[in-house]
Design an enzyme around this catalytic site. Structure first.
Site, PDB file in Angstrom:
ATOM      1  N   GLY A 216       0.724  -1.121  -0.023  1.00 44.42           N
ATOM      2  CA  GLY A 216      -0.041  -0.075  -0.201  1.00 44.42           C
ATOM      3  C   GLY A 216       0.778   1.379   0.101  1.00 44.42           C
TER       4      GLY A 216
ATOM      5  N   GLY B 257      -0.391   2.173   6.896  1.00 44.71           N
ATOM      6  CA  GLY B 257      -0.719   1.411   7.919  1.00 44.71           C
ATOM      7  C   GLY B 257      -0.012   0.292   7.963  1.00 44.71           C
TER       8      GLY B 257
ATOM      9  N   SER C 146       5.928  -1.880  -2.180  1.00 44.75           N
ATOM     10  CA  SER C 146       6.122  -2.568  -3.334  1.00 44.75           C
ATOM     11  C   SER C 146       5.267  -2.257  -4.480  1.00 44.75           C
ATOM     12  CB  SER C 146       5.938  -4.228  -3.151  1.00 44.75           C
ATOM     13  OG  SER C 146       4.954  -4.169  -2.046  1.00 44.75           O
TER      14      SER C 146
END
Length: 186
Positions: free
Chosen positions: A17, A22, A91
């Site tokens: 993400g 988070g 990523s």
């Protein structure tokens, strides 16, 4: 409440993400729960790995892919030895994530998401503000692409879900894979 591990089979849990979504917070909280329940757990944080294992790499697509492949190699090696490996790394590219996760003995891809305005509010380092002003080149989600997973195993909206709710979803997914049994955070 905790129970004895069901298996010594390892697993790679890959949190992907944008920055500030988070990923690291969730990985740390999950690691604590699993360790307290007696599971062998290791965390691989993208920022930490980049600082030590991928020092000198930039942020070109090639360098980002190299960094993710290095993280994946270490994660998969640990998982093959029975460790639950929690990777928190942006990523950004689907193809590279798929390549790395295909080599895992078992995997759980977790898409951690929040809207850009929430990420900007959470950004204590001011990286998004700098990227929006053009002061940071190749910033994922602003001037560089992020390719969200098309079919993640778990999708967590951290702007809509609390940390305990996110952990419930993660633990349920691990139970479905017969990795853990009834680990509770309450």
């Amino acid at each position: 409440m905790s129970t004895i591990p069901t298996t010594r089979s390892g697993l790679v849990v890959w949190f992907t993400g944008l920055s500030g979504a988070g990923k690291t917070t969730l990985a740390r909280a999950l690691a604590t729960l699993l360790q307290e329940a007696g599971y062998p757990v290791e965390q691989l944080d993208g920022d930490v790995v980049r600082e030590h294992l991928s020092k000198g790499l930039g942020f070109s697509r090639e360098d980002r892919d190299t960094n993710i492949r290095r993280i994946g190699f270490v994660a998969n090696l640990l998982a093959k030895h029975g460790v639950i490996v929690l990777v928190s790394a942006i990523s950004p590219y689907r193809e590279t994530r798929a390549e790395v996760l295909a080599a895992a003995p078992r995997k759980l891809e977790v898409f951690v998401e929040a809207p850009l305005d929430v990420l900007i509010q959470r950004d204590v380092k001011g990286l998004y503000a700098k990227a929006l002003r053009g002061e940071i080149a190749q910033f994922t989600g602003i001037s560089d692409p992020y390719e969200p997973p098309l079919h993640p195993d778990v999708h967590l909206r951290t702007d809509l879900m609390s940390l305990p709710e996110c952990l419930d979803h993660l633990l349920a997914a691990l139970e479905r894979l017969d990795i853990v049994v009834k680990v509770s955070h309450q």
